[in-house]
Design a protein around this motif. Structure first.
Motif: not given
Length: 717
Positions: A499-526
Motif C-alpha cells: 500500500g501507499k503508506k507502507p511503501f512510503e514508510e519502508d519501501p525496501f520491505q517490498a522486496l520479495a524475501g526482504a528479511g534475508s536480503l536486507r540483512g545481507y546486501y550492502s546496498t539496496g536500490m529501487l
C-alpha cells in the motif's frame, strides 16, 4: 629386545621351558654365524654383522644381525623398523607368534642347531669394521625444545644409498618409538607446514624460508609408527616426489595428518613436464619458483580449512590509517566485495535501466551521478531477453564516443539463460565468466532477474527468507568466490505490492524475501513509479557502507536516462501524451496484422502471435505483446473462435481461449480443385467469433450473436 617372561602364557611346566630357552639361546649364540647362514643361505658376513635383505631371505643389506659384543644375536630391519632377538627372528621367518607359539619356536631353533656347526667367535677386544664406510650425510631430529631425539646417517656404498637411524636416548641403532618429524622447533612456531619426502628435500625448502618437515625414512616411513601430533591445527601442504611411491606416501600421510587434527590438508600435484622422481630438492637446485608453486600450484584438497572469524580490537581500528579501497561505483553505491539488490515492480523499466547503467560502468562513464573509478569489467548474466532483442537494446544505449571502445571489450553479456544457479548451473556459469575475461577477473557481476535462476535448496522459493538466505550464501557467494572475491554483485529482483503508506514508510520491505536480503546486501536500490499515469520514476537508495543518498527522479529522454529536475505539469503532460500515442499505435498495428495475416490464410492464438511477431513492427518482447493482446481482448477489439474445424484449421489443444479474430476478418482457404484445370482456388471465408473475454472477470464467455460486434472500451462505445 623382546621380554618373553611377561609376554608368554604360562606353559604346563614353566621352569622346564625357561631352562630350555636359556640353553637354546646359549647354543644359538655359540653357533651364531652358522645358524644365520643355515637360516638365510643368501646372507653374508660383513664386518661385525650378518646382512640379508629381509626375513624372507632375499639378498640385500636391510636386515642386520650383530655377531659380537653385548648386542650379539640382536637384529634390526632398517626398511620395516622391526627387530628383536634370535627367537623373534626365527619366529618371523616361519610366520609364528613368539607369545602364543613359543614352544614351536624353541623346537625350530633346536632343529636349526642340528644343521649348524660351531665356529669360534671373535675375541672381545676386536672391533668390527663398518662395511658401509663413512657416513656421507647426517640429519638431527630435535624436539620442539631443541633437545636431540635421533640422528639419521646416510651411507653411499657400492650397492646403493642406505640410511641408518640412531636412537639417542636408547643409544641403539634403531629408530625411536614413536618416530619424530623433522624440524620440530620450526613446526611448533609455524601455521603452515610443507611435508616432503626426505631430509634433503626438507632442508632445500628450509633454506628458502619455508617451514618444511618430513617423516623419518621418507616414502618408506611407517605411517603408524610416526608421531604426527605436532601438525595438529596446522595447514599442511604435502609435496610428493613425482612417482607412484611418492603419491602413495602423500595420500597415506594426508590421512594421518587429518587424523592428527591438522586444520587443512592438501597434496600438491607435481608439474607434468618434470622428469620421473622429481622432488623439492630438484626444484630448488634448478631455480624453480617454489614459492609460487606452493601458493598457486594445482592441488588435491583432502581437508579444507575452516573459515577464520576475523576480529579487530578498538586500538587496531583506531590506529589503522590505511586508505579505504576505492568504490566500484561512487559514492558508496557499490563497494569492493559488496552486494547491491536492484528492485522494482514489473514493467517499471528495471532491465532497460540496468543495461544502460552497466554499459556506462563498463565505459568508465558516470550515470545519473553514479561514477566508477575506471572502466569496469562487467559480466551481465541475464535470463530475460533473447540474443537478437538484447542486441537491439544495447544499440539504443547512448555512450560517450570517446568511451565506447572500452565498453566494447569490458561489457560481456549472456543471451537469455534457461538454467538454475544450483551446483550444475554454477558448473556452467563459472567457467564461462573465467573464459570471458581471462587472467583479469570481472569487477562486477550482475544477475537479472534472480527469480529466473533462483535455487533455494529444499527451503522453498524466493519469497521464503530461509530459501533466499540459502541462495545468497550457498549460490551467489560461491559464484563470487570462484571468480573474484572482491567483485561487486548486482542482483535484480522484483517487488511485492504494498500500500501507499507502507511503501512510503519502508519501501525496501517490498522486496520479495526482504528479511534475508536486507540483512545481507550492502546496498539496496529501487526503481519506483509513484504515478502510473506518468513516466517519471523515483530512484531510491539504502546504503550500509555510506551516508544516505537522496531520492532521484529519473526518466528516459530520447533513449537516454536523465535526472528530472523540473517535474512540472507540462513535462508530465507531454510524456503522457507520448505514451498514449504509442499505445494507440500498437493497438492499430496488432489489429491490422491479425486482419492481414488472415487474408493470407494464417490465424493465431495469443501465444502463437506473440512468439511469431516478437521484436517486429516495434511491438517489443513476447511478454509485452501478450500483455497488449490481453488488453485488446478485455476491451473487445479481439475476440475468439473455437470452431477451428469449420475453417479447416488445426485444433488448438493447449490454448485456453482459441484462435483470435477481429471485426470484419476474412480468412482465405483452399477451395475444391477446378475440374478442367486442376487449379486450387483460394476462397475468402468470413470469420465470426464464438467467445469473448469478460472485462469484469477475465473469463471466456460464449458470444450471443456472432454477427454483432460489441466493444467494451469506453473510448469506442
Amino acid at each position: 629386545m623382546l621380554d618373553f617372561n611377561d609376554a608368554l602364557p604360562r606353559p604346563a611346566n614353566p621352569v622346564d621351558l625357561a631352562a630350555q630357552r636359556e640353553t637354546v639361546r646359549a647354543d644359538l649364540l655359540a653357533r651364531l654365524p652358522s645358524v644365520l647362514k643355515a637360516l638365510f643361505p643368501a646372507g653374508k658376513v660383513r664386518g661385525g654383522a650378518f646382512a640379508i635383505g629381509n626375513v624372507q631371505g632375499d639378498p640385500g643389506d636391510s636386515l642386520e644381525v650383530a655377531l659380537s659384543g653385548e648386542k650379539a644375536g640382536l637384529w634390526y630391519d632398517h626398511a620395516t623398523g622391526e627387530g628383536g632377538d634370535l627367537f623373534a627372528l626365527i619366529a618371523a621367518v616361519h610366520g609364528l607368534d613368539t607369545h602364543g607359539q613359543f614352544a614351536e619356536v624353541v623346537a625350530l631353533a633346536g632343529r636349526l642347531l642340528g644343521t649348524a656347526r660351531v665356529e669360534p667367535t671373535p675375541l672381545r677386544g676386536e672391533a668390527p669394521v663398518d662395511r658401509l664406510g663413512p657416513a656421507t650425510a647426517k640429519w638431527d631430529y630435535v624436539a620442539a625444545d631443541g633437545s636431540l631425539i635421533a640422528c639419521v646417517y646416510r651411507y653411499d656404498p657400492p650397492t646403493g644409498k642406505e640410511y641408518r637411524p640412531w636412537d639417542v636416548r636408547a643409544r641403539l641403532w634403531r629408530a625411536p618409538d614413536p618416530r619424530p618429524l623433522y624440524n620440530l622447533p620450526a613446526i611448533a612456531q609455524a601455521k603452515e607446514v610443507v611435508l616432503v619426502e626426505g631430509e634433503r628435500c626438507a632442508d632445500a625448502l628450509i633454506h628458502k624460508g619455508v617451514a618444511a618437515t618430513t617423516a623419518m625414512n621418507g616414502a618408506k616411513a611407517p605411517i603408524d609408527k610416526t608421531d604426527w601430533s605436532p601438525l595438529r591445527g596446522k595447514a599442511v601442504l604435502i609435496w610428493p616426489d613425482r612417482d607412484a611411491p611418492g603419491w602413495d606416501y602423500a595420500e597415506n600421510a594426508a590421512r594421518a595428518c587429518v587424523a592428527a587434527g591438522a586444520a587443512s590438508v592438501a597434496i600438491l600435484v607435481p608439474p607434468m613436464d618434470k622428469p620421473d622422481k622429481w622432488d623439492a630438492a630438484d626444484a630448488v637446485s634448478e631455480g624453480f619458483d617454489c614459492v609460487a608453486f606452493l601458493i598457486h600450484g594445482e592441488r588435491q584438497v583432502i581437508k579444507a580449512a575452516p573459515p577464520v572469524l576475523p576480529t579487530h580490537t578498538l586500538g587496531a581500528l583506531l590506529d589503522d590509517d590505511s586508505p579505504v579501497p576505492p568504490d566500484l561505483i561512487a559514492p558508496r553505491v557499490l563497494t569492493p566485495g559488496g552486494l547491491l539488490v536492484f528492485g522494482g515492480a514489473p514493467k517499471v523499466g528495471k532491465s532497460d535501466f540496468l543495461l544502460a547503467w552497466l554499459m556506462h560502468m563498463a565505459a568508465g562513464a558516470s550515470f545519473l551521478g553514479m561514477t566508477p573509478p575506471r572502466p569496469l569489467r562487467v559480466f551481465y548474466l541475464q535470463a530475460e531477453v533473447q540474443y537478437h532483442y538484447l542486441r537491439e537494446r544495447v544499440k539504443t544505449v547512448s555512450l560517450p564516443p570517446s568511451r565506447l571502445g572500452a565498453a566494447r571489450v569490458n561489457f560481456v553479456a549472456t543471451p537469455q539463460l534457461r538454467l538454475v544457479l544450483d551446483e550444475a548451473g554454477l558448473a556452467q556459469v563459472i567457467p564461462a565468466i573465467v573464459q570471458a575475461f581471462g587472467s583479469a577477473p570481472p569487477d562486477l557481476i550482475a544477475i537479472d532477474p534472480i527469480r529466473n535462476v533462483f535455487d533455494g535448496g529444499e527451503a522453498g522459493g524466493e519469497n521464503d527468507n530461509g530459501a533466499m538466505l540459502f541462495f545468497l550464501s550457498q549460490r551467489v557467494e560461491q559464484l563470487r568466490m570462484a571468480v573474484n572475491p572482491d567483485a561487486g554483485l548486482v542482483l535484480v529482483h522484483h517487488t511485492k505490492k504494498l500500500g501507499k503508506k507502507p511503501f512510503e514508510e519502508d519501501p525496501f520491505q517490498a522486496l520479495a524475501g526482504a528479511g534475508s536480503l536486507r540483512g545481507y546486501y550492502s546496498t539496496g536500490m529501487l526503481l519506483f513509479r509513484p504515478d502510473e499515469a506518468q513516466t517519471t520514476r523515483q530512484l531510491i537508495f539504502e546504503l550500509r557502507n555510506g551516508a544516505a543518498l537522496p531520492v532521484k527522479s529519473v526518466d528516459k529522454f530520447n533513449g537516454t536516462w536523465r535526472e528530472v529536475v523540473n517535474t512540472g505539469r507540462r513535462v508530465l503532460q507531454d510524456y503522457a501524451e507520448r505514451l498514449d500515442a504509442e499505445r494507440r499505435r500498437k493497438h492499430d498495428v496488432i489489429l491490422q496484422m491479425l486482419f492481414d495475416e488472415a487474408a493470407e490464410g494464417r490465424c493465431y492464438s495469443a501465444t502463437q502471435f506473440a512468439e511469431a511477431f516478437e521484436g517486429r513492427a516495434g511491438l517489443g518482447a513476447e511478454r509485452t505483446i501478450r500483455e497488449r493482446l490481453s488488453v485488446l481482448a478485455t476491451q473487445g477489439y479481439i475476440k475468439f473462435f473455437r470452431n477451428a474445424e469449420d475453417y479447416g484449421l488445426p485444433p488448438l489443444h493447449r490454448s485456453k481461449f482459441g484462435y483470435q479474430c477481429v471485426e470484419g476478418m476474412v480468412l482465405r482457404r483452399e477451395g475444391p480443385p477446378d475440374p478442367d484445370t486442376g487449379e486450387i482456388p483460394m476462397w475468402p471465408v468470413s470469420v465470426y467469433p464464438t467467445h469473448y473475454k469478460c472485462p469484469q472477470t477475465g473469463a471466456l464467455l460464449p458470444v450471443e450473436d456472432s454477427t454483432i460486434w460489441l466493444y467494451h472500451d469506453e473510448d469506442n462505445p
